[in-house]
Design a protein around this motif. Structure first.
Motif, PDB file in Angstrom:
ATOM      1  N   GLU A  45      46.810  37.340  37.573  1.00 53.31           N
ATOM      2  CA  GLU A  45      46.013  38.047  38.417  1.00 53.31           C
ATOM      3  C   GLU A  45      45.900  39.722  38.444  1.00 53.31           C
ATOM      4  N   GLU A  46      45.100  40.387  38.141  1.00 51.12           N
ATOM      5  CA  GLU A  46      45.283  42.511  38.638  1.00 51.12           C
ATOM      6  C   GLU A  46      44.359  43.065  38.770  1.00 51.12           C
ATOM      7  N   TYR A  77      38.296  43.539  38.712  1.00 49.74           N
ATOM      8  CA  TYR A  77      39.130  41.931  38.648  1.00 49.74           C
ATOM      9  C   TYR A  77      39.859  41.057  37.334  1.00 49.74           C
ATOM     10  N   SER A  79      41.310  38.046  36.244  1.00 46.30           N
ATOM     11  CA  SER A  79      41.523  37.393  36.449  1.00 46.30           C
ATOM     12  C   SER A  79      42.518  36.582  35.405  1.00 46.30           C
ATOM     13  N   MET A  80      43.345  35.254  36.105  1.00 44.96           N
ATOM     14  CA  MET A  80      44.570  35.096  34.627  1.00 44.96           C
ATOM     15  C   MET A  80      43.607  34.680  33.796  1.00 44.96           C
ATOM     16  N   THR A  82      42.254  36.824  31.102  1.00 48.44           N
ATOM     17  CA  THR A  82      41.158  38.044  31.485  1.00 48.44           C
ATOM     18  C   THR A  82      41.617  38.932  29.904  1.00 48.44           C
ATOM     19  N   GLU A  98      49.276  43.915  40.326  1.00 45.14           N
ATOM     20  CA  GLU A  98      49.581  43.525  39.877  1.00 45.14           C
ATOM     21  C   GLU A  98      50.809  42.514  39.507  1.00 45.14           C
TER      22      GLU A  98
END
Length: 103
Positions: A45-46, A77, A79-80, A82, A98
């Motif tokens: 995620e970031e 945001y 999500s994993m 993206t 991150e």
């Protein structure tokens, strides 16, 4: 302890960064840029917070490309999984949180 005056930060190249913290493998970095990044998917995620400037964030959902203008103070945001790319509109300073070593 650190105090960082983000409006004064610049880097020698686009997306140059100041490492602020690494907390259990999660990095917090301040980036300066005036050029787009590249399409990518992070390893996790970031959180992407615009501290100064404006950024057009492009992202893909189910194969369709979308875009949002992020103003100073806005947070994106990812999500994993993206896929996304940031296009600064002029100079921008961005705080990115991150997984360490992520793209």
């Amino acid at each position: 302890m650190k105090i960082i005056r983000t409006r004064n930060f610049t880097a020698s190249r686009p997306w140059g960064a100041l490492d602020i913290a690494n907390m259990g493998g999660i990095t917090t970095r301040l980036h300066w840029t005036d050029q787009p990044y590249k399409w990518h998917v992070n390893d996790g995620e970031e959180v992407f917070a615009v501290l100064d400037g404006r950024v057009e964030m492009r992202y893909r959902l189910d194969g369709d490309e979308h875009s949002a203008i992020l103003e100073t103070g806005d947070v994106f945001y990812a999500s994993m999984g993206t896929e996304h790319v940031a296009y600064p509109l002029g100079e921008a300073r961005i705080l990115v949180v991150e997984t360490g070593g992520s793209v």
